[in-house]
Write a protein that holds these residues in place. Structure first.
Motif, PDB file in Angstrom:
ATOM      1  N   ASP A  32       0.791  -1.437   0.066  1.00 45.69           N
ATOM      2  CA  ASP A  32       0.118   0.054   0.097  1.00 45.69           C
ATOM      3  C   ASP A  32       0.847   1.341   0.049  1.00 45.69           C
ATOM      4  O   ASP A  32       1.599   1.573   0.793  1.00 45.69           O
ATOM      5  CB  ASP A  32      -0.902  -0.149   1.214  1.00 45.69           C
ATOM      6  N   LEU A  33       0.854   1.833  -0.993  1.00 53.29           N
ATOM      7  CA  LEU A  33       1.637   3.034  -1.214  1.00 53.29           C
ATOM      8  C   LEU A  33       0.521   4.242  -1.769  1.00 53.29           C
ATOM      9  O   LEU A  33      -0.396   4.304  -2.697  1.00 53.29           O
ATOM     10  CB  LEU A  33       2.629   3.216  -2.180  1.00 53.29           C
ATOM     11  N   ARG A  34       0.443   5.318  -0.845  1.00 53.75           N
ATOM     12  CA  ARG A  34      -0.655   6.482  -0.952  1.00 53.75           C
ATOM     13  C   ARG A  34       0.291   7.704  -1.215  1.00 53.75           C
ATOM     14  O   ARG A  34       1.442   7.777  -0.270  1.00 53.75           O
ATOM     15  CB  ARG A  34      -1.321   6.632   0.356  1.00 53.75           C
ATOM     16  N   VAL A  35      -0.265   8.488  -1.981  1.00 52.26           N
ATOM     17  CA  VAL A  35       0.400   9.869  -2.410  1.00 52.26           C
ATOM     18  C   VAL A  35      -0.606  10.810  -2.484  1.00 52.26           C
ATOM     19  O   VAL A  35      -1.751  10.483  -2.699  1.00 52.26           O
ATOM     20  CB  VAL A  35       1.196   9.710  -3.665  1.00 52.26           C
ATOM     21  N   THR A  36      -0.263  12.028  -1.817  1.00 47.75           N
ATOM     22  CA  THR A  36      -1.014  12.997  -1.690  1.00 47.75           C
ATOM     23  C   THR A  36      -0.461  14.284  -2.186  1.00 47.75           C
ATOM     24  O   THR A  36       0.826  14.674  -2.338  1.00 47.75           O
ATOM     25  CB  THR A  36      -1.040  13.508  -0.112  1.00 47.75           C
ATOM     26  N   TYR A  37      -1.401  14.915  -2.969  1.00 45.33           N
ATOM     27  CA  TYR A  37      -1.296  16.236  -3.876  1.00 45.33           C
ATOM     28  C   TYR A  37      -1.946  17.273  -3.284  1.00 45.33           C
ATOM     29  O   TYR A  37      -2.754  17.453  -2.891  1.00 45.33           O
ATOM     30  CB  TYR A  37      -1.599  15.972  -5.418  1.00 45.33           C
ATOM     31  N   PHE A  80       3.136  16.453  -2.182  1.00 39.78           N
ATOM     32  CA  PHE A  80       3.749  16.878  -0.893  1.00 39.78           C
ATOM     33  C   PHE A  80       3.721  15.596   0.192  1.00 39.78           C
ATOM     34  O   PHE A  80       4.483  15.780   1.218  1.00 39.78           O
ATOM     35  CB  PHE A  80       2.802  17.907  -0.379  1.00 39.78           C
ATOM     36  N   LYS A  81       3.168  14.450  -0.060  1.00 46.27           N
ATOM     37  CA  LYS A  81       3.150  13.347   0.934  1.00 46.27           C
ATOM     38  C   LYS A  81       3.038  11.802   0.264  1.00 46.27           C
ATOM     39  O   LYS A  81       2.317  11.826  -0.574  1.00 46.27           O
ATOM     40  CB  LYS A  81       1.972  13.688   2.100  1.00 46.27           C
ATOM     41  N   CYS A  82       3.939  11.214   0.729  1.00 49.53           N
ATOM     42  CA  CYS A  82       3.996   9.701   0.453  1.00 49.53           C
ATOM     43  C   CYS A  82       3.945   8.923   1.667  1.00 49.53           C
ATOM     44  O   CYS A  82       4.764   8.947   2.533  1.00 49.53           O
ATOM     45  CB  CYS A  82       5.353   9.249  -0.345  1.00 49.53           C
ATOM     46  N   ARG A  83       3.224   7.753   1.508  1.00 51.13           N
ATOM     47  CA  ARG A  83       3.038   6.993   2.771  1.00 51.13           C
ATOM     48  C   ARG A  83       3.088   5.435   2.304  1.00 51.13           C
ATOM     49  O   ARG A  83       2.201   4.983   1.573  1.00 51.13           O
ATOM     50  CB  ARG A  83       1.815   7.071   3.482  1.00 51.13           C
ATOM     51  N   TRP A  84       4.124   4.726   2.678  1.00 51.72           N
ATOM     52  CA  TRP A  84       3.952   3.132   2.503  1.00 51.72           C
ATOM     53  C   TRP A  84       3.653   2.499   3.650  1.00 51.72           C
ATOM     54  O   TRP A  84       4.014   2.816   4.791  1.00 51.72           O
ATOM     55  CB  TRP A  84       5.722   2.934   2.131  1.00 51.72           C
ATOM     56  N   THR A  85       2.761   1.633   3.410  1.00 48.74           N
ATOM     57  CA  THR A  85       2.558   0.713   4.808  1.00 48.74           C
ATOM     58  C   THR A  85       2.715  -0.536   4.436  1.00 48.74           C
ATOM     59  O   THR A  85       2.459  -1.216   3.405  1.00 48.74           O
ATOM     60  CB  THR A  85       0.873   0.659   4.954  1.00 48.74           C
ATOM     61  N   PHE A  86       3.293  -1.405   5.459  1.00 46.70           N
ATOM     62  CA  PHE A  86       3.964  -2.797   5.130  1.00 46.70           C
ATOM     63  C   PHE A  86       3.090  -3.546   6.094  1.00 46.70           C
ATOM     64  O   PHE A  86       3.387  -3.386   7.327  1.00 46.70           O
ATOM     65  CB  PHE A  86       5.383  -2.857   5.314  1.00 46.70           C
ATOM     66  N   ASP A  87       2.115  -4.507   5.763  1.00 44.26           N
ATOM     67  CA  ASP A  87       1.131  -5.146   6.703  1.00 44.26           C
ATOM     68  C   ASP A  87       2.010  -6.351   7.357  1.00 44.26           C
ATOM     69  O   ASP A  87       2.611  -6.756   6.540  1.00 44.26           O
ATOM     70  CB  ASP A  87       0.150  -5.501   5.955  1.00 44.26           C
ATOM     71  N   LYS A  88       1.663  -6.518   8.624  1.00 40.98           N
ATOM     72  CA  LYS A  88       2.271  -7.510   9.455  1.00 40.98           C
ATOM     73  C   LYS A  88       2.194  -8.964   8.798  1.00 40.98           C
ATOM     74  O   LYS A  88       3.017  -9.563   8.761  1.00 40.98           O
ATOM     75  CB  LYS A  88       1.786  -7.888  10.856  1.00 40.98           C
ATOM     76  N   GLY A 144       2.779  -4.636  14.543  1.00 42.26           N
ATOM     77  CA  GLY A 144       3.375  -5.494  13.400  1.00 42.26           C
ATOM     78  C   GLY A 144       3.074  -4.645  12.138  1.00 42.26           C
ATOM     79  O   GLY A 144       3.547  -5.235  11.201  1.00 42.26           O
ATOM     80  N   THR A 145       2.527  -3.547  12.122  1.00 40.25           N
ATOM     81  CA  THR A 145       2.388  -2.835  10.957  1.00 40.25           C
ATOM     82  C   THR A 145       3.516  -1.696  10.904  1.00 40.25           C
ATOM     83  O   THR A 145       3.628  -1.229  11.941  1.00 40.25           O
ATOM     84  CB  THR A 145       0.888  -2.263  10.591  1.00 40.25           C
ATOM     85  N   ILE A 146       4.082  -1.475   9.504  1.00 45.17           N
ATOM     86  CA  ILE A 146       5.271  -0.662   9.525  1.00 45.17           C
ATOM     87  C   ILE A 146       4.532   0.307   8.569  1.00 45.17           C
ATOM     88  O   ILE A 146       4.096   0.186   7.489  1.00 45.17           O
ATOM     89  CB  ILE A 146       6.431  -1.071   9.083  1.00 45.17           C
ATOM     90  N   GLN A 147       4.780   1.619   8.787  1.00 41.42           N
ATOM     91  CA  GLN A 147       4.626   3.025   7.923  1.00 41.42           C
ATOM     92  C   GLN A 147       5.967   3.640   7.905  1.00 41.42           C
ATOM     93  O   GLN A 147       6.411   4.146   8.593  1.00 41.42           O
ATOM     94  CB  GLN A 147       3.230   3.825   8.550  1.00 41.42           C
ATOM     95  N   ILE A 148       5.999   4.213   6.525  1.00 42.72           N
ATOM     96  CA  ILE A 148       7.046   5.137   6.357  1.00 42.72           C
ATOM     97  C   ILE A 148       6.185   6.200   5.747  1.00 42.72           C
ATOM     98  O   ILE A 148       5.589   6.041   4.754  1.00 42.72           O
ATOM     99  CB  ILE A 148       7.884   4.535   5.417  1.00 42.72           C
ATOM    100  N   GLU A 149       6.461   7.552   6.137  1.00 44.00           N
ATOM    101  CA  GLU A 149       5.760   8.600   5.576  1.00 44.00           C
ATOM    102  C   GLU A 149       6.673   9.685   5.268  1.00 44.00           C
ATOM    103  O   GLU A 149       7.473  10.200   6.260  1.00 44.00           O
ATOM    104  CB  GLU A 149       4.781   9.356   6.614  1.00 44.00           C
TER     105      GLU A 149
END
Length: 171
Positions: free
Chosen positions: A81-86, A92-100, A149-154
């Protein structure tokens, strides 16, 4: 040790993370995005979330789900799951979510990301509770978080984030 310090980048000077460049235009990724409108099935039972998305759209904030298969890989690990925000057609924002469910030991994957970004940007400027690491510059901010168990990188442009929150509150 000196070579390590010279190899590190400033969080404000980095051009991209994993090929995503803050301030790039929506057009550069539009064909690989599913733009969120608030009318999707998930929002039918969550009126508050639908209103939130629609208010964002009114002030010019668009969020999209990345459907491609390259920009969702960070340090060799694929994010489902990669979300991008404009805002105003600018990323201006990117968020990668890595599920457990994707990893036998997500805490080790989290530690791997902390090590990767520490090597790239130096030590985190802030840590919270041992499960949130933040690299904060004058403009940009990178956060790596671990929760159940979930990792997010923003990665985001904090000045634009502040501006959009101000517009949202003014409504």
């Amino acid at each position: 040790m000196g070579n390590l310090l010279l190899a590190q980048e400033s969080i404000d000077q980095v051009k991209s993370i994993n090929g995503l460049e803050l301030s790039s235009s929506l057009q550069s990724l539009k064909s690989d995005l599913q733009l969120i409108t608030g009318n999707e099935t998930i929002f039918q039972n969550h009126d508050y979330l639908a209103r939130h998305v629609k208010r964002n759209l009114e002030i010019g904030v668009l969020e999209g789900i990345y459907l491609g298969h390259t920009l969702n890989i960070v340090n060799g690990i694929e994010s489902p799951d990669l979300r991008v925000t404009y805002f105003a057609d600018s990323l201006f924002k990117c968020r990668w979510t890595f599920d457990k469910q994707g990893f036998p030991n997500p805490k080790e994957v989290f530690k791997n990301f902390i090590s990767y970004f520490s090597n790239k940007f130096g030590p985190a400027t802030e840590t919270q509770f041992g499960d949130t690491f933040i690299w904060k510059g004058e403009v940009n901010r990178l956060m790596v978080n671990y929760y159940e168990g979930t990792i997010q990188i923003e990665w985001r442009d904090d000045t634009v984030e502040t501006k959009t929150k101000g517009l949202f509150k003014a409504q």
